[in-house]
Structures are given as C-alpha cells and as structure tokens.
Design an enzyme around this catalytic site. Structure first.
Site, mmCIF file in Angstrom:
data_model
loop_
_atom_site.group_PDB
_atom_site.id
_atom_site.type_symbol
_atom_site.label_atom_id
_atom_site.label_comp_id
_atom_site.label_asym_id
_atom_site.label_seq_id
_atom_site.Cartn_x
_atom_site.Cartn_y
_atom_site.Cartn_z
ATOM 1 N N LYS A 37 0.953 -1.295 0.003
ATOM 2 C CA LYS A 37 -0.061 -0.104 0.001
ATOM 3 C C LYS A 37 0.732 1.267 0.060
ATOM 4 O O LYS A 37 0.511 2.234 -0.513
ATOM 5 C CB LYS A 37 -1.053 -0.027 1.168
ATOM 6 C CG LYS A 37 -2.189 -1.089 1.218
ATOM 7 C CD LYS A 37 -2.842 -0.800 2.303
ATOM 8 C CE LYS A 37 -4.093 -1.894 2.261
ATOM 9 N NZ LYS A 37 -5.151 -1.838 3.084
ATOM 10 N N GLY A 80 -3.552 0.068 18.238
ATOM 11 C CA GLY A 80 -2.501 -0.121 16.861
ATOM 12 C C GLY A 80 -2.105 1.087 16.422
ATOM 13 O O GLY A 80 -2.961 2.194 16.291
ATOM 14 N N GLY A 117 -0.319 0.950 13.062
ATOM 15 C CA GLY A 117 0.073 0.786 11.771
ATOM 16 C C GLY A 117 -0.491 1.138 10.675
ATOM 17 O O GLY A 117 -1.475 2.140 10.820
ATOM 18 N N ALA A 172 -2.914 0.084 8.790
ATOM 19 C CA ALA A 172 -4.285 0.049 8.620
ATOM 20 C C ALA A 172 -5.012 0.837 9.488
ATOM 21 O O ALA A 172 -6.095 1.644 9.064
ATOM 22 C CB ALA A 172 -4.663 -1.458 9.535
ATOM 23 N N ARG A 221 1.643 -0.242 21.635
ATOM 24 C CA ARG A 221 2.628 -0.879 22.420
ATOM 25 C C ARG A 221 3.652 0.036 22.734
ATOM 26 O O ARG A 221 4.209 0.112 23.793
ATOM 27 C CB ARG A 221 3.084 -2.291 21.940
ATOM 28 C CG ARG A 221 3.505 -3.257 23.045
ATOM 29 C CD ARG A 221 3.583 -4.631 22.314
ATOM 30 N NE ARG A 221 4.187 -4.710 21.092
ATOM 31 C CZ ARG A 221 3.795 -5.320 20.066
ATOM 32 N NH1 ARG A 221 3.027 -6.314 20.347
ATOM 33 N NH2 ARG A 221 4.594 -5.242 18.866
ATOM 34 N N THR A 222 4.438 0.638 21.374
ATOM 35 C CA THR A 222 5.174 1.382 21.476
ATOM 36 C C THR A 222 4.688 3.020 21.423
ATOM 37 O O THR A 222 4.085 3.241 20.371
ATOM 38 C CB THR A 222 6.469 1.320 20.422
ATOM 39 O OG1 THR A 222 5.897 1.285 19.220
ATOM 40 C CG2 THR A 222 7.130 -0.176 20.754
ATOM 41 N N ARG A 223 4.926 3.804 22.363
ATOM 42 C CA ARG A 223 4.157 4.779 22.353
ATOM 43 C C ARG A 223 4.704 6.122 21.292
ATOM 44 O O ARG A 223 3.823 6.720 20.713
ATOM 45 C CB ARG A 223 4.561 5.604 23.724
ATOM 46 C CG ARG A 223 3.730 7.070 23.893
ATOM 47 C CD ARG A 223 3.866 7.546 25.307
ATOM 48 N NE ARG A 223 2.875 8.740 25.176
ATOM 49 C CZ ARG A 223 2.398 9.355 26.341
ATOM 50 N NH1 ARG A 223 2.511 8.706 27.670
ATOM 51 N NH2 ARG A 223 1.464 10.388 26.446
ATOM 52 N N LYS A 250 5.261 5.456 18.147
ATOM 53 C CA LYS A 250 4.515 5.304 16.941
ATOM 54 C C LYS A 250 3.211 6.062 17.177
ATOM 55 O O LYS A 250 2.779 6.523 16.219
ATOM 56 C CB LYS A 250 4.509 3.944 16.602
ATOM 57 C CG LYS A 250 4.409 3.852 15.185
ATOM 58 C CD LYS A 250 4.495 2.328 14.745
ATOM 59 C CE LYS A 250 4.342 2.121 13.310
ATOM 60 N NZ LYS A 250 4.345 0.809 12.670
ATOM 61 N N TYR A 308 -10.765 -10.215 9.797
ATOM 62 C CA TYR A 308 -12.233 -10.888 9.951
ATOM 63 C C TYR A 308 -11.988 -12.459 10.056
ATOM 64 O O TYR A 308 -10.871 -12.744 9.750
ATOM 65 C CB TYR A 308 -13.111 -10.537 8.608
ATOM 66 C CG TYR A 308 -12.182 -11.277 7.223
ATOM 67 C CD1 TYR A 308 -12.264 -12.041 6.711
ATOM 68 C CD2 TYR A 308 -11.513 -9.999 6.648
ATOM 69 C CE1 TYR A 308 -11.699 -12.477 5.674
ATOM 70 C CE2 TYR A 308 -10.770 -10.464 5.416
ATOM 71 C CZ TYR A 308 -11.013 -11.641 4.896
ATOM 72 O OH TYR A 308 -10.436 -11.875 3.842
#
Length: 269
Positions: A68, A130, A132, A134, A155-157, A159, A215
């Site tokens: 993407k 999350g 990422g 998406a 999890r990692t602040r 980002k 899904y």
C-alpha cells in the site's frame, strides 16, 4: 468477441483474498460481466507487475499488504484521503495514461459502522488500538464523522505519538488506557497469532461497539475478550472489507453496490 473489463488485487501473499468473490457479486448487481484476478507480485517487483497489468488493458486494481505504501509512491496523483493516509489501496487508470491512487479503507470501516451496524460516530469517543498502516488509513475518514474524541493506543508510544501529532488526536501507551469508550477498534495483527492487545478489561464497560479490522478466525480472540468484558456489540472486519471494495468498484465503474447482501453472501460462504 469483446474482452471483459479486467480488475485485480495485488498482494504478497494474496491467495487468501476474498476480493474476487466480492467484486463478482458487485458485477451481478450492476448486471455486467467482469474479470477479477489475484496477482501475487514479487517483493521488489510490484511496480513492474502493476505496469504490465495496466499496459495490457487492466481497468483498475486493488492493493493489499505489503504494497500500500509503494502504491502511494507509484501513483501519479492522489485523492485527499490517500494523501492523508500516506497509503493507496485503489489504483485507477486515467485517460492520459497516468494512475490515480485512492484509499477506501476508511470509507469501508465507517460505512460498516454507521450504515450496517447503525451506530453513529458523531459525538462518540473512539479508541484505536495499534498504530500501523491499517489504523493510519482510517483516521482521516473517522475524523470526517466528527467524533468527540479519538485516542490511539500502541505498544510503543512513539509510533502512537507520531500519528497523534499528524492527525491532531490523543495518544497513550497500551498499558495506560483507562476510561470508557463508545467505540473500540482493534487495528493490531495479534489475532492472527491468537493474541489480544494488552488492555484492561474495564475499558469495555460502556462500549457500544468493539470492532476488529480483520475478519474471521483472526478476529475471534479480541472480540471474545471484548464481549466477556462488557462490550454491547462486537463485529469483525468483513463489513469493512466489503465496504472498501464497494468504494473501489464505484471509483472504477461509476456504480455504487449495495454492501448488505454481499456481506451476508460472504458470511454464508
């Protein structure tokens, strides 16, 4: 004999993609015949594969993981959604031979929530899990629906902070999430390995909808956890998948499919 209009989805891997079945259902609604194929592009060979597809008469393409961001750079021009997301999932050939990139992931998500699940986003508090691609892809369209608040937890602040600054929303570490949210959306990929995000169960107490962007079986761990923790309604990302596909189809063909019967068809498969 006239060749059928050709469409495709590029990914790696891509054999699991349900896009061909979905787009054939859209074509039935429109009353036309189309071809829609899966194309597994080599890592490093995406640009050439896309070029070959369109040079040989391709009429439109979807793009999935891991291409993407590369599709974004490959496109000659972009929609505002694609520019905001920094990623492209839909390529549209223009008459001048150039490619236009769009991102329909956010439309797929918000249409599923508001039109199929009948839950308003306006004025609601939203938690995104999350940080990422998406999640980044859906934030611009979520903001268009004017929620009261969007919080992103990762999890990692660092980002999460990066996306928060980019889009003017809030960020917290996953372990520090507290308070009730109306809508909680999981954009992590942990469910593929049976894992759930490291979040306290009490955040679901006033949750009207817990939603997983994946899904099927991969969504089950998170949705089971949400349901057991008090979420009133849960949903996997099948409706988002069908919704983003419908938006792509409309960009290519000028025909907007009804997603509801296609979601039911895909559930029954």
């Amino acid at each position: 004999m006239t060749a059928l209009p050709r469409y495709s989805v590029f990914g790696n891997p891509v054999a699991h993609s349900k896009s061909p079945q979905i787009h054939q259902q859209f074509a039935l609604q429109e009353g036309v015949d189309i071809e829609y194929e899966r194309i597994c592009a080599d890592i490093g060979g995406f640009a050439q594969a896309v070029s070959t597809f369109f040079e040989t008469g391709g009429c439109g393409a979807n793009v999935t993981v891991p291409f993407k961001q590369e599709a974004f750079h490959l496109a000659d021009e972009h929609s505002e959604r694609a520019l905001a997301a920094g990623a492209v999932n839909t390529l549209i050939p223009l008459k001048n031979g150039k490619l236009r990139g769009d991102n329909t992931d956010g439309i797929g998500l918000t249409n599923d929530i508001t039109q199929v699940k009948n839950i308003a986003i306006e004025g609601k508090t939203i938690l995104l899990l999350g940080a990422g691609g998406a999640v980044r892809g859906v934030i611009p369209v979520l903001k268009e629906h004017r929620p009261a608040r969007i919080v992103i937890a990762n999890r990692t602040r660092a980002k999460a902070e990066e996306l928060a600054q980019l889009f003017g929303i809030e960020a917290v570490p996953m372990a520090d999430v507290n308070g009730g949210f109306d809508i909680i959306i999981n954009g992590t990929s942990g469910g593929l390995n049976g894992q759930i995000p490291d979040i306290p169960p009490d955040i679901f107490q006033n949750c009207a909808l817990a939603y997983d962007m994946v899904y099927g079986c991969a969504a089950k761990p998170f949705l089971d956890f949400a349901r057991q923790s008090g979420a009133k309604k849960t949903a996997d990302g099948l409706g988002m998948l069908v919704g983003q596909a419908a938006a792509s189809y409309a960009l290519w063909r000028g025909f907007t499919p009804d997603i509801r019967p296609v979601i039911e068809y895909m559930k029954a498969m």
